[in-house]
Scaffold this motif. Structure first.
Motif, PDB file in Angstrom:
ATOM      1  N   SER A 167      26.986   9.332  26.835  1.00  0.00           N
ATOM      2  CA  SER A 167      27.573  10.547  26.280  1.00  0.00           C
ATOM      3  C   SER A 167      28.066  11.469  27.396  1.00  0.00           C
ATOM      4  CB  SER A 167      26.540  11.272  25.413  1.00  0.00           C
ATOM      5  OG  SER A 167      27.092  12.432  24.839  1.00  0.00           O
ATOM      6  N   SER A 187      32.214   7.660  22.805  1.00  0.00           N
ATOM      7  CA  SER A 187      31.424   8.386  21.807  1.00  0.00           C
ATOM      8  C   SER A 187      31.070   7.485  20.631  1.00  0.00           C
ATOM      9  CB  SER A 187      32.191   9.617  21.313  1.00  0.00           C
ATOM     10  OG  SER A 187      32.218  10.620  22.290  1.00  0.00           O
ATOM     11  N   TYR A 239      25.214  13.668  18.744  1.00  0.00           N
ATOM     12  CA  TYR A 239      26.167  12.655  19.197  1.00  0.00           C
ATOM     13  C   TYR A 239      27.271  12.442  18.161  1.00  0.00           C
ATOM     14  CZ  TYR A 239      22.782  11.574  22.867  1.00  0.00           C
ATOM     15  OH  TYR A 239      21.943  11.649  23.954  1.00  0.00           O
ATOM     16  N   ASN A 249      29.697  15.279  18.571  1.00  0.00           N
ATOM     17  CA  ASN A 249      30.573  15.056  19.723  1.00  0.00           C
ATOM     18  C   ASN A 249      31.703  14.086  19.375  1.00  0.00           C
ATOM     19  OD1 ASN A 249      29.135  16.745  21.400  1.00  0.00           O
ATOM     20  ND2 ASN A 249      27.882  15.119  22.288  1.00  0.00           N
ATOM     21  N   PHE A 250      31.358  13.027  18.677  1.00  0.00           N
ATOM     22  CA  PHE A 250      32.350  12.025  18.286  1.00  0.00           C
ATOM     23  C   PHE A 250      33.419  12.655  17.383  1.00  0.00           C
ATOM     24  CE2 PHE A 250      32.949   7.760  15.849  1.00  0.00           C
ATOM     25  CZ  PHE A 250      34.130   7.524  16.531  1.00  0.00           C
TER      26      PHE A 250
END
Length: 449
Positions: A60, A86, A103, A106-107
């Motif tokens: 990441s 990601s 996560y 973030n993606f």
């Protein structure tokens, strides 16, 4: 600048003297990567096994650096690679991993950035789908399990997006900073929930902030406890606790002088408790033990009980079991302890696995936990017969020869050697347990004492 150059030089030396097969090589490379950006981030990923605890974090980091470089250069290939990374991060972590929501967020954000660059509506729709998945993951991580809680969490969120023919109009709407578009699921919607993860340390560390530990209990605290307990896994369903974490926590507790008052507990429950009840324990002697049983909230005298075992939630620490007696004296515990403890749990994905336990005076030997009907009993190991241990559920720490050490006298879940999980056989009449004398007699009757 000189300090930065020295930092880079020292981190290079750490990398240079570490063998390629050393377990800490990835950590050293990752540290250097924070100074030299993507070059060493990539190496940290390459030397880290796919199933390593830190793999997703290192990967990441690399993706975030590429996204940052895209912001400066507008080179779409950097963003494309960041999106691919990601996606790999999300695929690399278990659905139960506490930081999965972060996560996923973030993606989704990276896909939105590509939508803003290319106008591809598929990216926007996929980003919206991922944001909703992230919210579900966050609810799971923060023990939001009831329909009412889920509805409350989602009440302020925008509805699902509908496809628009006018793509230009959609682009203009999505780029208005700070505005809510009822047709587009904004990243800020998820941020309003995920800030709870970022602020956990503040919530837990700011006194008076932990009901039953450094703040007097209220009825609403007991009601939260019941919801928290009923959302817990059985200890048999929890994954193993890596020994390295216990050793590191021993050092953390000793460093803050918390080991004399507090310990670590495996987060688990054994059954569902009825409405308006909590788990409340009391000590007894001959043999030394503690009986924790389902108790009506109305029968709890708030001023004479304290939290015994705590789980970290979006509201900070919440006690899911209580104990008779006054709150512990925390005056000798370092003021940064709770911040450091919370940071360790969150950073290592342990918020659903390990919690905080208030130690009980006089129980300095190994204790075995046995399961009753709507209750548990903790007994001195030496007094128990016809049982065998299954797994450690509580850890205490001490200082030996000036070094932090995990005590041998811990709490352990046990079961009858016949294989029965509960002390009293299901399907048969349960003994009436009005007081501790009834409990002792019933344990003698089944040859456990």
């Amino acid at each position: 600048m000189k300090d930065l150059e020295n930092s880079i030089r020292f981190s290079q030396q750490a990398v240079d003297v570490t063998p390629e097969n050393h377990p800490n090589l990835a950590a050293y490379l990752n540290n250097r990567g924070n100074k030299l950006e993507s070059r060493y981030k990539q190496q940290a990923v390459e030397v880290t096994p796919y199933n390593h605890l830190s793999y997703a974090a290192y990967l990441s980091n690399l993706g975030n650096k590429l996204e940052s470089r895209y912001t400066r250069t507008r080179n779409i290939s950097d963003l494309e690679r960041a999106i691919k990374i990601s996606q790999e991060v999300v695929q690399a972590i278990l659905e139960s991993y506490p930081d999965r929501a972060v996560y996923l967020d973030n993606f989704g954000n990276k896909l939105r950035r590509r939508y803003e660059s290319t106008g591809d509506i598929n990216d926007l729709e996929e980003a919206n789908r991922i944001s909703e998945e992230a919210i579900r993951a966050l609810q799971q991580a923060l023990h939001v399990t009831t329909d009412d809680q889920i509805s409350a969490s989602l009440s302020d969120l925008a509805s699902k997006p509908n496809r628009q023919d006018d793509r230009t109009r959609e682009m203009d709407q999505s780029s208005e900073v700070g505005k809510r578009n009822p047709r587009i699921f904004q990243a800020s919607d998820l941020t309003s929930l995920t800030h709870g993860l970022d602020d956990m340390a503040t919530l837990a560390a700011t006194p008076p902030g932990i009901p039953g530990l450094d703040r007097t209990l209220e009825i609403k605290d007991l009601q939260k406890s019941r919801d928290a307990y009923n959302g817990l896994l059985d200890d048999a369903e929890q994954p193993p606790v890596p020994e390295e974490h216990i050793q590191k926590l021993a050092a953390l507790f000793v460093r803050h002088n918390a080991h004399k008052t507090l310990g670590v507990h495996l987060i688990h429950g054994h059954f569902k408790t009825p409405e308006n009840t909590v788990m409340l324990g009391s000590n007894f002697e001959n043999p030394c033990g503690r009986w924790t049983k389902v108790t009506e909230i109305d029968a709890v005298e708030l001023s004479t009980v304290h939290g015994h075992i705590f789980v970290l939630t979006r509201d900070g620490f919440i006690a899911y079991e209580y104990q008779d007696g006054p709150m512990p004296n925390l005056s000798s515990v370092g003021k940064e302890f709770f911040t450091d403890f919370v940071d360790y749990l969150v950073t290592n994905g342990l918020t659903n696995l390990l919690g905080l336990q208030v130690l009980i005076d006089g129980m300095d030997h190994s204790m075995w936990e046995l399961i009753l009907d709507q209750g548990t009993v903790m007994l001195d190991e030496a007094a128990v017969r016809g049982c065998s241990p299954t797994r450690i559920t509580g850890w205490k720490f001490e200082v030996r020869d000036g070094q932090p050490r995990v005590c041998q006298a811990n709490e352990t879940h046990a079961e009858k050697t016949s294989g029965n999980h509960q002390v009293f056989n299901a399907g048969k009449p349960q003994p009436k347990l009005s007081d501790v004398n009834d409990l002792k007699k019933a344990l003698v009757d089944v040859d456990l004492l």
